[in-house]
Design a protein around this motif. Structure first.
Motif, PDB file in Angstrom:
ATOM      1  N   UNK A 151       0.968  -1.103   0.038  1.00 34.11           N
ATOM      2  CA  UNK A 151       0.092  -0.061   0.005  1.00 34.11           C
ATOM      3  C   UNK A 151       0.964   1.222  -0.069  1.00 34.11           C
ATOM      4  N   UNK A 152       0.336   2.315  -0.880  1.00 34.45           N
ATOM      5  CA  UNK A 152       1.209   3.324  -0.844  1.00 34.45           C
ATOM      6  C   UNK A 152       2.671   3.500  -1.504  1.00 34.45           C
ATOM      7  N   UNK A 153       3.275   4.657  -1.536  1.00 38.72           N
ATOM      8  CA  UNK A 153       4.660   4.653  -1.950  1.00 38.72           C
ATOM      9  C   UNK A 153       5.740   3.979  -1.068  1.00 38.72           C
ATOM     10  N   UNK A 154       6.657   3.364  -1.496  1.00 40.60           N
ATOM     11  CA  UNK A 154       7.918   2.800  -0.632  1.00 40.60           C
ATOM     12  C   UNK A 154       8.850   3.753  -0.186  1.00 40.60           C
ATOM     13  N   UNK A 155       8.643   4.461   0.807  1.00 42.61           N
ATOM     14  CA  UNK A 155       9.436   5.434   1.188  1.00 42.61           C
ATOM     15  C   UNK A 155      10.629   4.967   1.680  1.00 42.61           C
ATOM     16  N   UNK A 156      10.482   3.586   2.416  1.00 42.66           N
ATOM     17  CA  UNK A 156      11.735   3.112   2.754  1.00 42.66           C
ATOM     18  C   UNK A 156      12.858   2.948   1.758  1.00 42.66           C
ATOM     19  N   UNK A 157      12.596   2.779   0.380  1.00 35.29           N
ATOM     20  CA  UNK A 157      13.525   2.341  -0.727  1.00 35.29           C
ATOM     21  C   UNK A 157      14.001   4.104  -1.037  1.00 35.29           C
ATOM     22  N   UNK A 158      13.148   4.836  -1.046  1.00 32.75           N
ATOM     23  CA  UNK A 158      13.638   6.257  -1.513  1.00 32.75           C
ATOM     24  C   UNK A 158      14.653   6.902  -0.357  1.00 32.75           C
ATOM     25  N   UNK A 159      14.346   6.687   0.847  1.00 28.98           N
ATOM     26  CA  UNK A 159      15.188   7.111   2.000  1.00 28.98           C
ATOM     27  C   UNK A 159      16.249   6.495   2.297  1.00 28.98           C
ATOM     28  N   UNK A 160      16.462   5.141   1.741  1.00 33.47           N
ATOM     29  CA  UNK A 160      17.800   4.389   1.961  1.00 33.47           C
ATOM     30  C   UNK A 160      18.778   5.148   1.091  1.00 33.47           C
ATOM     31  N   UNK A 161      19.778   5.360   1.668  1.00 36.84           N
ATOM     32  CA  UNK A 161      20.947   6.003   0.906  1.00 36.84           C
ATOM     33  C   UNK A 161      20.908   7.652   0.550  1.00 36.84           C
ATOM     34  N   UNK A 162      19.735   8.137   1.453  1.00 35.72           N
ATOM     35  CA  UNK A 162      19.632   9.461   1.009  1.00 35.72           C
ATOM     36  C   UNK A 162      20.156  10.483   1.849  1.00 35.72           C
ATOM     37  N   UNK A 163      21.003  10.000   3.188  1.00 35.04           N
ATOM     38  CA  UNK A 163      21.706  10.816   3.649  1.00 35.04           C
ATOM     39  C   UNK A 163      21.053  11.775   4.521  1.00 35.04           C
ATOM     40  N   UNK A 164      19.701  11.367   4.760  1.00 39.14           N
ATOM     41  CA  UNK A 164      18.884  12.508   5.468  1.00 39.14           C
ATOM     42  C   UNK A 164      18.585  13.881   4.631  1.00 39.14           C
ATOM     43  N   UNK A 165      18.800  13.812   3.315  1.00 41.50           N
ATOM     44  CA  UNK A 165      18.503  14.812   2.296  1.00 41.50           C
ATOM     45  C   UNK A 165      16.856  14.963   2.084  1.00 41.50           C
ATOM     46  N   UNK A 166      16.073  14.308   2.487  1.00 39.79           N
ATOM     47  CA  UNK A 166      14.579  14.144   2.105  1.00 39.79           C
ATOM     48  C   UNK A 166      13.669  14.117   3.442  1.00 39.79           C
ATOM     49  N   UNK A 167      14.272  14.004   4.422  1.00 38.42           N
ATOM     50  CA  UNK A 167      13.518  14.119   5.711  1.00 38.42           C
ATOM     51  C   UNK A 167      14.348  13.183   6.756  1.00 38.42           C
ATOM     52  N   UNK A 168      13.761  13.347   7.733  1.00 33.98           N
ATOM     53  CA  UNK A 168      14.522  12.654   8.995  1.00 33.98           C
ATOM     54  C   UNK A 168      13.804  11.328   9.586  1.00 33.98           C
ATOM     55  N   UNK A 169      14.555  10.293   9.224  1.00 32.23           N
ATOM     56  CA  UNK A 169      13.980   9.049   9.562  1.00 32.23           C
ATOM     57  C   UNK A 169      13.792   8.792  11.075  1.00 32.23           C
ATOM     58  N   UNK A 170      12.593   8.649  11.568  1.00 31.44           N
ATOM     59  CA  UNK A 170      12.662   8.581  13.115  1.00 31.44           C
ATOM     60  C   UNK A 170      12.146   7.277  13.513  1.00 31.44           C
TER      61      UNK A 170
END
Length: 372
Positions: A151-170
């Motif tokens: 369900x929905x977009x796979x943000x996990x893959x998007x944020x993996x390797x993004x070095x915090x540039x797209x948001x803060x993983x909590x």
């Protein structure tokens, strides 16, 4: 703590997702989130940092369902602490980056993995859910507490390797695996790059199922370790079969001390390439290079001399779908070397994603390829 040579004007240590959201909502300056700081050199230095968020305050294991092989843990949880807790239930998170004290959020941000990537995959394969705080303070969730969730977009893959540039993983949700009941390894001396390539080809084309195939390389020769983790009978049989397949090797109970470690000193690069190009990549390294390679996955970490022509090296390995990313550099070089290499054709898409998630360019500015 400085951030790859950049000193933040202020440091905050939030302890809840709501606190992180309030900080991002109320802050107008540039911001960078870090865990224990073990991988802050794994990208270009930030263009600026008005505020550093130390995520170590979010250090709770929120939910562990042993029967479902799933765990939910906050971004500041140290991998080593999580592994100890999971081991009580005979389970593990099958990620093994070697950085001491690495946190789950930092591992996601840097897409860090270790030798077990051959059998179990990387962060993108094991991360099944993520909670992030966006630049405007909005909290977004993706995935869930089941292994199959579309369900929905796979943000996990998007944020993996993004070095915090797209948001803060909590918060992170992971697929787990049972702890293997037995392990053993075969150690093989490697005479030259051509032999390393032959061993890689034999193992990749075989029916063996090693957990890892790691090569230590000193610039001219090396040592190969083939690790098996399974029931004892399988470990024994596969170890014997590996020695027969390679025509050489010695069985050991425990891999050598260098196994899984990354090199230090000089410029440390993360190389990626098609696995069958291993001998060509090893031959392309300048004199004085050394490091380790996950031989059957096409990933290597090598230390090269500080005067290495990175552009020339990247050009040489490019025909093998090769890339070379700087993960560590001497202080005097850090601000003036190209950490990422050539900008790909997909850069326009990367810019649009950055503009969508962080239109003000406040989060880890300049850390990513092309100065994003």
């Amino acid at each position: 703590m400085d951030l790859a040579g950049v000193a933040p004007a202020e440091t905050l240590v939030p302890s809840t997702t709501d606190e992180v959201a309030d900080i991002l909502r109320d802050t107008t300056g540039t911001l960078m989130a870090v865990g224990s700081g073990t991988k802050v050199g794994w990208a270009a230095p930030p263009a600026s940092c008005d505020l550093m968020l130390r995520m170590t305050g979010l250090d709770r294991v929120v939910d562990h369902q042993p029967g479902d092989l799933v765990v939910v843990a906050e971004a500041g949880v140290r991998l080593s602490a999580l592994q100890k807790q999971l081991a009580q239930h005979n389970q593990m998170l099958a990620l093994d980056p070697p950085e001491d004290g690495a946190t789950l959020g930092g591992i996601v941000g840097a897409n860090a993995s270790g030798p077990r990537r051959l059998r179990f995959g990387t962060v993108r394969d094991l991360l099944i859910g993520v909670t992030v705080v966006l630049a405007d303070g909005t909290t977004a969730r993706s995935g869930g507490k089941v292994v199959k969730n579309v369900a929905g977009y796979d943000l996990g893959k998007l944020y993996t390797g993004a070095h915090g540039s797209l948001g803060v993983v909590v918060s992170t949700t992971w697929r787990l695996h049972p702890l293997p009941p037995a392990r053993g390894a075969v150690v093989v001396r490697v005479a030259d790059a051509a032999q390393a390539g032959r061993f890689e080809a034999l193992l990749s084309r075989s029916t063996l199922t090693p957990t890892a195939v790691e090569l230590r390389w000193d610039g001219a020769a090396g040592e190969l370790v083939v690790l098996f983790e399974s029931i004892a009978a399988s470990v024994d049989a596969q170890s014997d079969a590996a020695i027969a397949l390679l025509g050489t090797g010695e069985r050991v109970d425990t891999p050598p001390p260098w196994f899984g470690e990354r090199p230090r000193g000089g410029i440390v690069l993360r190389l990626a390439y098609v696995p069958h190009a291993l001998p060509d990549v090893l031959t392309a390294l300048p004199d004085g290079s050394s490091g380790t390679a996950s031989a059957c996955t096409g990933v290597a970490y090598v230390s090269v001399p500080s005067d290495t022509d990175l552009a020339a090296l990247r050009t040489t390995i490019a025909p093998h779908d090769g890339s070379a990313v700087v993960v560590e550099a001497p202080d005097e070089l850090r601000d003036r070397i190209d950490h990422w290499g050539p900008v790909p054709d997909s850069f326009g898409l990367m810019k649009r994603v950055k503009d969508q998630f962080d239109p003000g360019r406040r989060l880890s500015p300049g850390r990513l390829l092309g100065g994003l």
